[in-house]
Design a protein around this motif. Structure first.
Motif, PDB file in Angstrom:
ATOM      1  N   THR B 238       0.852  -1.198   0.000  1.00  0.00           N
ATOM      2  CA  THR B 238       0.000   0.000   0.000  1.00  0.00           C
ATOM      3  C   THR B 238       0.885   1.244   0.000  1.00  0.00           C
ATOM      4  O   THR B 238       1.646   1.449   0.940  1.00  0.00           O
ATOM      5  CB  THR B 238      -0.914   0.025   1.240  1.00  0.00           C
ATOM      6  N   PRO B 239       0.814   2.046  -1.036  1.00  0.00           N
ATOM      7  CA  PRO B 239       1.716   3.202  -1.120  1.00  0.00           C
ATOM      8  C   PRO B 239       1.126   4.443  -0.456  1.00  0.00           C
ATOM      9  O   PRO B 239      -0.019   4.420   0.024  1.00  0.00           O
ATOM     10  CB  PRO B 239       1.817   3.418  -2.628  1.00  0.00           C
ATOM     11  N   ASN B 240       1.910   5.495  -0.447  1.00  0.00           N
ATOM     12  CA  ASN B 240       1.448   6.797   0.029  1.00  0.00           C
ATOM     13  C   ASN B 240       0.585   7.419  -1.069  1.00  0.00           C
ATOM     14  O   ASN B 240       1.054   8.215  -1.879  1.00  0.00           O
ATOM     15  CB  ASN B 240       2.670   7.666   0.349  1.00  0.00           C
ATOM     16  N   VAL B 241      -0.685   7.029  -1.098  1.00  0.00           N
ATOM     17  CA  VAL B 241      -1.590   7.464  -2.168  1.00  0.00           C
ATOM     18  C   VAL B 241      -1.748   8.987  -2.143  1.00  0.00           C
ATOM     19  O   VAL B 241      -1.802   9.633  -3.189  1.00  0.00           O
ATOM     20  CB  VAL B 241      -2.964   6.776  -2.036  1.00  0.00           C
TER      21      VAL B 241
END
Lengths: 356, 356
Positions: B238-241
């Motif tokens: 899960t990235p830094n959206v």
């Protein structure tokens, strides 16, 4: 829209306000080497200690994700032997990291949708780290905290590492009976993704010290390096200050509400969801053992139509639920029951599920 | 306050608006496995390709920080021999990562405040990766892009890795003459910290493929794993959206303004700052070689008082400049000249410095 998705998830109701305040105060332009940042980290530390009831010997580190902590914990805490309880996709990923790192990774595995009974487990002598996923986001299976404590009693030697990614802050773990735990903030804390939080006790730091200089322990992200910086409330590299800021303030909001209140509310909402699923003709709880049903991630089998139809129908009502994980994508729905999902939203969801 | 600090820095003027829009649209609750996220990543990809004029064979990956890319690039791209141009604290950290990873890390070093002349350098045969810091945030020394291109001509064998953390997006690198570059977003892009961007060409991917299975290449963060996900505009974890969302929109804003305009403005503002320093009786440019003076991070010696006095006096006027790095903390000030710092702010700063 209300997001019942198990992460990224519904934002905690106070997030937008905190973000505006931070922009007004230009928090995100401040140096991460400034006293202002140290004060923020210390404030996060105080709040998280209170929330989890952390023993004094715990340190709190920040990373880019919980995924990173799978890797870093193995690098800093193990040279050879790890043991993993695998019952879903995320517990398997911790195992994958151990294999990638060349560890002798042993495993106890049960089918997707099942949990572990602590008293039945055997952990080999010489295990350095015992990896437990307290809440499997993929299958909706949890390990009751009492079983975690039983594990420690039965196997006091290995470091007990607890992935509580989708269990925090609900899971009332006695941290004196484990050695480290970690989570990301886009689940139970209702924050934008991009921050991992790692809770590490002195026993871990002692083990890490024995491995320093003998193997690659993670460079800037080793426990030694993180601890060195933590002692001044600093981080080895520029962290996600925005994430740390929001986490600090949302944890303070949760403390103001009371973590006991949040836990009771979580259990009441979970009870409501599982009762509905048990009584429904169209849905059923995926996890058959009641003790292993996660209060925070509720997985339901959809009995008489593709799950995608349910998801689409709910979305038309402004309710977003998660699809089943992997092979269960079109057979299940996943419903997050995080603190940001208030009682009234569960009432609405249960009502809509009932008339689908 | 106006933040002239070299990162975290003044936010790009459009950031607050984009953040509000994202909150209104509930972007941060959307799954990172959704089509909506894939569309965002693709949009980021299109915008960054246009901004940097990337050749088609480049891929764009996201990490938690630029620091992480030091480590990941060495893990995926090198088995043994690296060579580092070191002239400050950040170029030295790339070298540190190579040593921590047990690489045979060779170095060409010049004193703090000096740069390299490409034609004088010798890089040993067998070097796998040549690490160059295009803009040293600590000392305000840059390598002109023409020298980067000269390096490639003189040493075509090693992969040429360019740390452009505080040089992007100003530095007009010809990406066909390097192999990879990286930056974080809290400097020239004027965004909250917590996101690294890694630009990687096919030559890197080919080298990475030869090392897969022969050493630990970074697990979930190896070039192979990142590329595998990138092909569907996905990320391994899960990235830094929020960071990706803001980056996408700010890059689009920069493209709308014109990267050529931004570069010309940067040069004009830099010229104004350096001219002031040269003419001042109280300040002087730290970097003596004009060709090596960074247009984006301007470092000034404070001649007749402690730098802290200057910093305090400016802060009282609402102007925040950075302190000197490390041992130069109280002898220098650092002034970021990033795109978020408009001409009028430089006018105000130069005026205040002149009457201190």
């Amino acid at each position: 829209m209300v997001y019942f998705t198990p992460g990224p998830a519904q934002l905690y109701p106070t997030v937008a306000g905190h973000l505006q305040t931070a922009l007004d105060k230009q928090i995100f332009s401040q140096s991460h080497r400034s006293q202002a940042f140290k004060d923020l980290y210390q404030r996060a530390d105080v709040a998280l200690r209170a929330l989890f009831g952390l023993p004094d010997d715990y340190a709190i580190y920040f990373t880019g994700s919980a995924t990173e902590i799978w890797e870093r914990s193995l690098q800093s805490l193990t040279a050879q032997n790890t043991f993993h309880l695998v019952n879903g996709s995320f517990s398997k990923k911790y195992l994958d990291h151990a294999k990638w790192l060349g560890r002798n990774a042993q495993v106890a595995e049960v089918p997707f949708g099942q949990g572990f009974y602590a008293q039945d487990l055997q952990v080999p002598a010489g295990t350095e780290l015992l990896a437990v996923t307290q809440n499997e986001t993929s299958s909706g299976v949890c390990m009751p905290v009492t079983d975690l404590h039983t594990l420690r009693q039965a196997f006091p030697e290995p470091l007990l590492s607890v992935d509580m990614v989708s269990g925090a802050p609900y899971a009332a773990i006695d941290f004196s009976k484990i050695d480290m735990a970690f989570f990301s903030v886009q689940k139970g804390f209702g924050l934008p993704a991009g921050l991992g939080v790692w809770l590490v006790n002195e026993r871990c730091r002692q083990k890490a010290a024995t491995l320093e200089g003998r193997q690659y322990t993670g460079g800037h992200y080793s426990i030694a390096a993180l601890q060195d910086q933590y002692q001044q409330f600093q981080t080895p590299c520029t962290p996600n200050v925005l994430g740390i800021y929001l986490l600090t303030h949302v944890v303070e909001d949760m403390l103001a509400k009371g973590i006991d209140v949040i836990r009771k509310e979580t259990e009441a909402k979970a009870q409501q969801l599982y009762s509905f699923l048990e009584e429904s003709e169209h849905f059923a709880p995926f996890v058959s053992e009641p003790a292993h049903r996660s209060p925070t991630v509720v997985v339901a089998n959809v009995l008489d139509k593709p799950a995608s139809e349910v998801i689409t129908a709910l979305k038309a009502k402004g309710l977003v639920v998660g699809s089943g994980y992997g092979a269960f994508k079109d057979k299940q729905i996943r419903i997050a029951n995080f603190p940001a999902i208030y009682q009234e939203k569960i009432d609405i969801l249960v009502n809509e599920l009932g008339i689908l």
